[in-house]
Write a protein that holds these residues in place. Structure first.
Motif, PDB file in Angstrom:
ATOM      1  N   GLY A 227       0.810  -1.216   0.000  1.00 56.70           N
ATOM      2  CA  GLY A 227       0.000   0.000   0.000  1.00 56.70           C
ATOM      3  C   GLY A 227       0.843   1.265   0.000  1.00 56.70           C
ATOM      4  O   GLY A 227       0.538   2.226  -0.719  1.00 56.70           O
ATOM      5  N   ALA A 228       1.905   1.265   0.792  1.00 55.27           N
ATOM      6  CA  ALA A 228       2.795   2.433   0.839  1.00 55.27           C
ATOM      7  C   ALA A 228       3.460   2.663  -0.510  1.00 55.27           C
ATOM      8  O   ALA A 228       3.585   3.806  -0.970  1.00 55.27           O
ATOM      9  CB  ALA A 228       3.850   2.239   1.927  1.00 55.27           C
ATOM     10  N   ALA A 229       3.886   1.574  -1.152  1.00 54.58           N
ATOM     11  CA  ALA A 229       4.554   1.700  -2.442  1.00 54.58           C
ATOM     12  C   ALA A 229       3.594   2.185  -3.525  1.00 54.58           C
ATOM     13  O   ALA A 229       3.959   3.021  -4.368  1.00 54.58           O
ATOM     14  CB  ALA A 229       5.175   0.364  -2.844  1.00 54.58           C
ATOM     15  N   VAL A 230       2.395   1.654  -3.513  1.00 54.37           N
ATOM     16  CA  VAL A 230       1.399   2.094  -4.499  1.00 54.37           C
ATOM     17  C   VAL A 230       1.078   3.568  -4.289  1.00 54.37           C
ATOM     18  O   VAL A 230       1.031   4.353  -5.244  1.00 54.37           O
ATOM     19  CB  VAL A 230       0.114   1.232  -4.404  1.00 54.37           C
ATOM     20  CG1 VAL A 230      -1.008   1.831  -5.243  1.00 54.37           C
ATOM     21  CG2 VAL A 230       0.392  -0.201  -4.849  1.00 54.37           C
ATOM     22  N   PHE A 231       0.871   3.964  -3.046  1.00 53.95           N
ATOM     23  CA  PHE A 231       0.582   5.367  -2.746  1.00 53.95           C
ATOM     24  C   PHE A 231       1.687   6.290  -3.258  1.00 53.95           C
ATOM     25  O   PHE A 231       1.425   7.258  -3.992  1.00 53.95           O
ATOM     26  CB  PHE A 231       0.400   5.538  -1.241  1.00 53.95           C
ATOM     27  CG  PHE A 231       0.431   6.974  -0.767  1.00 53.95           C
ATOM     28  CD1 PHE A 231      -0.522   7.882  -1.189  1.00 53.95           C
ATOM     29  CD2 PHE A 231       1.429   7.418   0.091  1.00 53.95           C
ATOM     30  CE1 PHE A 231      -0.494   9.217  -0.762  1.00 53.95           C
ATOM     31  CE2 PHE A 231       1.467   8.732   0.523  1.00 53.95           C
ATOM     32  CZ  PHE A 231       0.499   9.633   0.093  1.00 53.95           C
ATOM     33  N   LEU A 232       2.929   5.988  -2.907  1.00 54.63           N
ATOM     34  CA  LEU A 232       4.035   6.872  -3.281  1.00 54.63           C
ATOM     35  C   LEU A 232       4.328   6.838  -4.775  1.00 54.63           C
ATOM     36  O   LEU A 232       4.953   7.767  -5.300  1.00 54.63           O
ATOM     37  CB  LEU A 232       5.288   6.512  -2.484  1.00 54.63           C
ATOM     38  CG  LEU A 232       5.212   6.793  -0.976  1.00 54.63           C
ATOM     39  CD1 LEU A 232       6.461   6.282  -0.268  1.00 54.63           C
ATOM     40  CD2 LEU A 232       5.012   8.284  -0.698  1.00 54.63           C
ATOM     41  N   SER A 233       3.887   5.788  -5.462  1.00 53.42           N
ATOM     42  CA  SER A 233       4.092   5.683  -6.909  1.00 53.42           C
ATOM     43  C   SER A 233       3.002   6.386  -7.701  1.00 53.42           C
ATOM     44  O   SER A 233       3.174   6.658  -8.891  1.00 53.42           O
ATOM     45  CB  SER A 233       4.113   4.206  -7.340  1.00 53.42           C
ATOM     46  OG  SER A 233       5.165   3.494  -6.738  1.00 53.42           O
ATOM     47  N   SER A 234       1.882   6.670  -7.053  1.00 51.27           N
ATOM     48  CA  SER A 234       0.675   7.093  -7.761  1.00 51.27           C
ATOM     49  C   SER A 234       0.434   8.591  -7.673  1.00 51.27           C
ATOM     50  O   SER A 234       1.118   9.323  -6.953  1.00 51.27           O
ATOM     51  CB  SER A 234      -0.534   6.361  -7.173  1.00 51.27           C
ATOM     52  OG  SER A 234      -0.835   6.874  -5.876  1.00 51.27           O
TER      53      SER A 234
END
Length: 255
Positions: A227-234
Motif C-alpha cells: 500500500g505504501a509503495a502504491v501510494f508513493l508511486s501514484s
C-alpha cells in the motif's frame, strides 16, 4: 469501483533486488495495481524463478539482470530497458544487504559491501533513471530505507549508518529533482519476515522480544508494504516529496 488516484495502469516500474522478499512483494503489488514491472537481480536463475512465480499469478514481468553496484552495468541496463520496453516511470531502489557482528569485530570487506549495496546503488540506479525522467519532466522514485534509519541495535551499526544515509539521500534527491517533476520518497520498513531476517525470525528469544517491543505485537508481512509503495508511486502522492514513510507497527514511536 475504481480509484484513479491509485491507478498505475500504463506505467512501467523497475524494482531492484526483486527476486525475493520485499522487492518481489512490491513488484507483484505494483503489477496488481496496473503497472508493467521489470524485476531485477544479479542472480539470473533466482530472478527467472521470480518471473515464473509472477506469471503463475497472471503477471507478465520483464527481467533485467544487472549488478546495482556496477555503475556501467546500471547505465547500460537502464538504456536497454528504455529502448526495448519503454520509459521507466517508477523506480524502487530496493536492493540491499545486511551483515551482523559486533562493531569492534566488523570486517572492512563487509563494510565496503554494505556501502556499495545499500548506498552507492541508490546513486548509480537513481541517477541513471532520473536522467531519463528529467527529460520527460515526470517520474517517481522510492528508496527503501529502514526503521534503522532512526533507531539502532547492537551488531548492525554499519547497516544503521547506511539506512540513515538512504533517508538523507532521499531528501537530497527530492531537493535536486523535484523542480524537474520528479517525486522522490522513501519507505522505512520495521521488522518484516524476509530472507534477510530469517535468522531473527527463527530466533525465538528475539521474536518474543520484538513482539513485546512493537505496539502491533508481531512481525510485519511483506504484503503490508504494498500500500505504501502504491501510494508513493501514484497520483495520490502528487505533492509528497522527500518524505520517509515508516511502516513498522509503531516501533519507531514507542519506548
Amino acid at each position: 469501483m475504481s480509484f484513479p488516484l491509485f491507478d498505475l495502469a500504463g506505467r512501467r516500474a523497475l524494482v531492484t533486488g526483486s527476486g525475493q522478499g520485499i522487492g518481489y512483494a512490491l513488484a507483484r503489488g505494483l503489477a496488481q495495481h496496473g503497472a508493467r514491472v521489470v524485476i531485477n537481480g544479479r542472480n539470473s536463475e533466482r530472478t527467472q524463478q521470480a518471473a515464473t512465480r509472477l506469471k503463475a499469478d497472471g503477471i507478465d514481468a520483464a527481467i533485467s539482470i544487472f549488478d546495482v553496484t556496477d555503475p556501467f552495468a546500471v547505465a547500460a541496463a537502464v538504456d536497454e530497458i528504455e529502448a526495448g520496453q519503454g520509459p521507466i516511470d517508477i523506480l524502487i531502489n530496493n536492493a540491499g544487504m545486511q551483515f551482523r557482528t559486533p562493531l569492534e569485530d566488523f570486517p572492512h570487506s563487509e563494510w565496503e559491501k554494505l556501502i556499495q549495496t545499500n548506498i552507492s546503488s541508490l546513486f548509480y540506479v537513481g541517477q541513471a533513471v532520473a536522467r531519463k525522467m528529467i527529460a520527460r519532466q515526470q517520474g517517481a522514485i522510492i528508496n527503501m530505507a529502514s526503521v534503522q534509519s532512526a533507531l539502532a541495535r547492537p551488531g548492525i551499526a554499519p547497516y544503521t549508518a547506511t539506512k540513515g544515509a538512504v533517508r538523507n539521500f532521499t531528501s537530497g534527491m527530492a531537493t535536486d529533482w523535484a523542480r524537474h517533476g520528479l517525486r522522490v520518497n522513501a519507505i522505512a520498513p520495521g521488522y518484516f519476515k524476509t530472507p534477510l531476517n530469517e535468522a531473527l525470525v527463527n530466533d525465538a528469544e528475539f521474536s518474543a522480544w520484538l513482539e513485546k517491543r512493537t505496539p502491533a505485537g508481531r512481525w510485519g508481512n511483506v504484503d503490508e508494504l504494498v500500500g505504501a509503495a502504491v501510494f508513493l508511486s501514484s497520483d495520490a502522492a502528487s505533492f509528497v516529496n522527500g518524505h520517509t514513510l515508516f511502516v513498522d507497527g509503531g516501533i519507531s514511536v514507542s519506548l
